[in-house]
Motif scaffolding. Sequence first.
Motif, PDB file in Angstrom:
ATOM      1  N   THR A 126       0.824  -1.217   0.000  1.00  0.00           N
ATOM      2  CA  THR A 126       0.000   0.000   0.000  1.00  0.00           C
ATOM      3  C   THR A 126       0.858   1.267   0.000  1.00  0.00           C
ATOM      4  O   THR A 126       0.325   2.368  -0.024  1.00  0.00           O
ATOM      5  CB  THR A 126      -0.940   0.032   1.226  1.00  0.00           C
ATOM      6  OG1 THR A 126      -0.153  -0.016   2.410  1.00  0.00           O
ATOM      7  CG2 THR A 126      -1.916  -1.138   1.191  1.00  0.00           C
ATOM      8  N   TRP A 127       2.168   1.112   0.027  1.00  0.00           N
ATOM      9  CA  TRP A 127       3.066   2.255   0.008  1.00  0.00           C
ATOM     10  C   TRP A 127       3.201   2.769  -1.427  1.00  0.00           C
ATOM     11  O   TRP A 127       3.088   2.011  -2.385  1.00  0.00           O
ATOM     12  CB  TRP A 127       4.441   1.864   0.511  1.00  0.00           C
ATOM     13  CG  TRP A 127       4.505   1.428   1.946  1.00  0.00           C
ATOM     14  CD1 TRP A 127       3.485   1.014   2.738  1.00  0.00           C
ATOM     15  CD2 TRP A 127       5.680   1.341   2.735  1.00  0.00           C
ATOM     16  NE1 TRP A 127       3.954   0.683   3.978  1.00  0.00           N
ATOM     17  CE2 TRP A 127       5.296   0.876   4.002  1.00  0.00           C
ATOM     18  CE3 TRP A 127       7.017   1.605   2.487  1.00  0.00           C
ATOM     19  CZ2 TRP A 127       6.212   0.681   5.034  1.00  0.00           C
ATOM     20  CZ3 TRP A 127       7.929   1.404   3.510  1.00  0.00           C
ATOM     21  CH2 TRP A 127       7.524   0.955   4.773  1.00  0.00           C
ATOM     22  N   THR A 128       3.469   4.057  -1.552  1.00  0.00           N
ATOM     23  CA  THR A 128       3.712   4.633  -2.871  1.00  0.00           C
ATOM     24  C   THR A 128       4.935   5.552  -2.816  1.00  0.00           C
ATOM     25  O   THR A 128       5.317   6.027  -1.742  1.00  0.00           O
ATOM     26  CB  THR A 128       2.503   5.438  -3.391  1.00  0.00           C
ATOM     27  OG1 THR A 128       2.158   6.431  -2.435  1.00  0.00           O
ATOM     28  CG2 THR A 128       1.301   4.546  -3.668  1.00  0.00           C
ATOM     29  N   VAL A 129       5.501   5.787  -3.976  1.00  0.00           N
ATOM     30  CA  VAL A 129       6.606   6.725  -4.136  1.00  0.00           C
ATOM     31  C   VAL A 129       6.160   7.743  -5.181  1.00  0.00           C
ATOM     32  O   VAL A 129       5.733   7.373  -6.275  1.00  0.00           O
ATOM     33  CB  VAL A 129       7.897   6.002  -4.587  1.00  0.00           C
ATOM     34  CG1 VAL A 129       8.991   7.006  -4.907  1.00  0.00           C
ATOM     35  CG2 VAL A 129       8.350   5.022  -3.520  1.00  0.00           C
ATOM     36  N   VAL A 130       6.219   9.015  -4.806  1.00  0.00           N
ATOM     37  CA  VAL A 130       5.770  10.081  -5.700  1.00  0.00           C
ATOM     38  C   VAL A 130       6.985  10.905  -6.121  1.00  0.00           C
ATOM     39  O   VAL A 130       7.797  11.297  -5.280  1.00  0.00           O
ATOM     40  CB  VAL A 130       4.724  10.979  -4.991  1.00  0.00           C
ATOM     41  CG1 VAL A 130       4.266  12.096  -5.911  1.00  0.00           C
ATOM     42  CG2 VAL A 130       3.538  10.151  -4.493  1.00  0.00           C
ATOM     43  N   HIS A 131       7.114  11.147  -7.430  1.00  0.00           N
ATOM     44  CA  HIS A 131       8.182  12.003  -7.952  1.00  0.00           C
ATOM     45  C   HIS A 131       7.581  12.882  -9.041  1.00  0.00           C
ATOM     46  O   HIS A 131       6.398  12.758  -9.371  1.00  0.00           O
ATOM     47  CB  HIS A 131       9.371  11.172  -8.456  1.00  0.00           C
ATOM     48  CG  HIS A 131       9.038  10.255  -9.586  1.00  0.00           C
ATOM     49  ND1 HIS A 131       9.154  10.620 -10.899  1.00  0.00           N
ATOM     50  CD2 HIS A 131       8.573   8.979  -9.587  1.00  0.00           C
ATOM     51  CE1 HIS A 131       8.794   9.620 -11.668  1.00  0.00           C
ATOM     52  NE2 HIS A 131       8.428   8.603 -10.903  1.00  0.00           N
ATOM     53  N   ILE A 168       8.261   9.208  -0.166  1.00  0.00           N
ATOM     54  CA  ILE A 168       7.801   7.862   0.169  1.00  0.00           C
ATOM     55  C   ILE A 168       6.600   8.013   1.092  1.00  0.00           C
ATOM     56  O   ILE A 168       6.703   8.631   2.154  1.00  0.00           O
ATOM     57  CB  ILE A 168       8.917   7.062   0.873  1.00  0.00           C
ATOM     58  CG1 ILE A 168      10.152   6.982  -0.028  1.00  0.00           C
ATOM     59  CG2 ILE A 168       8.407   5.679   1.279  1.00  0.00           C
ATOM     60  CD1 ILE A 168      11.420   6.602   0.703  1.00  0.00           C
ATOM     61  N   LYS A 169       5.441   7.467   0.689  1.00  0.00           N
ATOM     62  CA  LYS A 169       4.213   7.590   1.469  1.00  0.00           C
ATOM     63  C   LYS A 169       3.903   6.256   2.140  1.00  0.00           C
ATOM     64  O   LYS A 169       3.727   5.244   1.463  1.00  0.00           O
ATOM     65  CB  LYS A 169       3.060   8.041   0.597  1.00  0.00           C
ATOM     66  CG  LYS A 169       3.257   9.458   0.068  1.00  0.00           C
ATOM     67  CD  LYS A 169       2.000   9.965  -0.606  1.00  0.00           C
ATOM     68  CE  LYS A 169       2.069  11.441  -0.825  1.00  0.00           C
ATOM     69  NZ  LYS A 169       1.686  12.219   0.320  1.00  0.00           N
ATOM     70  N   VAL A 170       3.839   6.288   3.486  1.00  0.00           N
ATOM     71  CA  VAL A 170       3.591   5.092   4.293  1.00  0.00           C
ATOM     72  C   VAL A 170       2.266   5.278   5.025  1.00  0.00           C
ATOM     73  O   VAL A 170       2.181   6.059   5.971  1.00  0.00           O
ATOM     74  CB  VAL A 170       4.735   4.861   5.311  1.00  0.00           C
ATOM     75  CG1 VAL A 170       4.455   3.645   6.164  1.00  0.00           C
ATOM     76  CG2 VAL A 170       6.074   4.742   4.596  1.00  0.00           C
ATOM     77  N   PRO A 171       1.180   4.588   4.592  1.00  0.00           N
ATOM     78  CA  PRO A 171      -0.125   4.766   5.232  1.00  0.00           C
ATOM     79  C   PRO A 171      -0.177   4.139   6.628  1.00  0.00           C
ATOM     80  O   PRO A 171       0.436   3.103   6.881  1.00  0.00           O
ATOM     81  CB  PRO A 171      -1.100   4.066   4.288  1.00  0.00           C
ATOM     82  CG  PRO A 171      -0.301   3.356   3.267  1.00  0.00           C
ATOM     83  CD  PRO A 171       1.138   3.706   3.442  1.00  0.00           C
ATOM     84  N   THR A 172      -0.909   4.799   7.515  1.00  0.00           N
ATOM     85  CA  THR A 172      -1.088   4.295   8.885  1.00  0.00           C
ATOM     86  C   THR A 172      -2.565   4.029   9.152  1.00  0.00           C
ATOM     87  O   THR A 172      -3.435   4.496   8.415  1.00  0.00           O
ATOM     88  CB  THR A 172      -0.565   5.309   9.920  1.00  0.00           C
ATOM     89  OG1 THR A 172      -1.344   6.509   9.849  1.00  0.00           O
ATOM     90  CG2 THR A 172       0.907   5.626   9.689  1.00  0.00           C
ATOM     91  N   THR A 173      -2.833   3.288  10.202  1.00  0.00           N
ATOM     92  CA  THR A 173      -4.190   2.911  10.570  1.00  0.00           C
ATOM     93  C   THR A 173      -4.683   3.782  11.715  1.00  0.00           C
ATOM     94  O   THR A 173      -3.961   4.016  12.681  1.00  0.00           O
ATOM     95  CB  THR A 173      -4.219   1.430  11.023  1.00  0.00           C
ATOM     96  OG1 THR A 173      -3.746   0.628   9.946  1.00  0.00           O
ATOM     97  CG2 THR A 173      -5.607   0.995  11.402  1.00  0.00           C
ATOM     98  N   SER A 174      -5.926   4.215  11.606  1.00  0.00           N
ATOM     99  CA  SER A 174      -6.538   5.008  12.671  1.00  0.00           C
ATOM    100  C   SER A 174      -7.296   4.094  13.624  1.00  0.00           C
ATOM    101  O   SER A 174      -7.903   3.104  13.209  1.00  0.00           O
ATOM    102  CB  SER A 174      -7.505   6.033  12.077  1.00  0.00           C
ATOM    103  OG  SER A 174      -8.037   6.839  13.102  1.00  0.00           O
ATOM    104  N   ASP A 175      -7.240   4.400  14.889  1.00  0.00           N
ATOM    105  CA  ASP A 175      -8.057   3.726  15.890  1.00  0.00           C
ATOM    106  C   ASP A 175      -8.491   4.772  16.903  1.00  0.00           C
ATOM    107  O   ASP A 175      -8.144   5.932  16.779  1.00  0.00           O
ATOM    108  CB  ASP A 175      -7.315   2.561  16.551  1.00  0.00           C
ATOM    109  CG  ASP A 175      -6.042   2.997  17.262  1.00  0.00           C
ATOM    110  OD1 ASP A 175      -6.018   4.101  17.849  1.00  0.00           O
ATOM    111  OD2 ASP A 175      -5.064   2.248  17.252  1.00  0.00           O
ATOM    112  N   SER A 176      -9.259   4.383  17.885  1.00  0.00           N
ATOM    113  CA  SER A 176      -9.725   5.367  18.874  1.00  0.00           C
ATOM    114  C   SER A 176      -9.012   5.229  20.215  1.00  0.00           C
ATOM    115  O   SER A 176      -9.420   5.819  21.202  1.00  0.00           O
ATOM    116  CB  SER A 176     -11.239   5.233  19.068  1.00  0.00           C
ATOM    117  OG  SER A 176     -11.547   3.941  19.552  1.00  0.00           O
TER     118      SER A 176
END
Length: 185
Positions: free
Chosen positions: A61-66, A90-98
């Motif tokens: 799910t990671w992406t690299v943008v240039h 470098i984009k590293v997605p994280t998970t949300s919780d409460s």
Amino acid sequence: DDDRPTLTLSDATMEEGSALSFSASLSNASAYAEVITLGTTLGSGSGAADASDFTTTDKSTWTVVHSGGTISVAADGSFTLPAGVTSFTIKVPTTSDSVYEGAETFTLTANATSSYITDSDTATGTITDDGTGSDGDDGGSTVDDDRPTLTLSDATMEEGSALSFSASLSNASAYAEVITLGTTL
């Protein structure tokens, strides 16, 4: 004269549920496409990010943008940076919780290996859930703030009997919360 590029990563901080954006660069352009492999080092204990803080345990799910577009990262963390590109994100997605966890950190690693470049670097990623930092790409319009709030109910009782107040936290916390009680007469 050694014109081989060197790889540099910068630290990143972002709210929980959004992607951390790590700035990365090569010191100079390469005439060849570069294979770079990304990884994470997770800690243990208080203040350390763990696998549940990320959307997947692999890197798919990671992406690299240039400047020329977006590259999907393979599950093993590898991607090919086109020839001539010197800066990328470098984009590293994280998970949300409460659950309030406070700032959690991990280490991002990047390794470039080929016959013409062998270099690596590390950066620290910090995931916040305390209302500080920037509002990211999570779709919300406010910065994630999982700090619990205390609610105390009113109580009435006849004179001479003990009053019983109900108290609750708005959401869970990964920490033991200290609550100080007092009265105002």
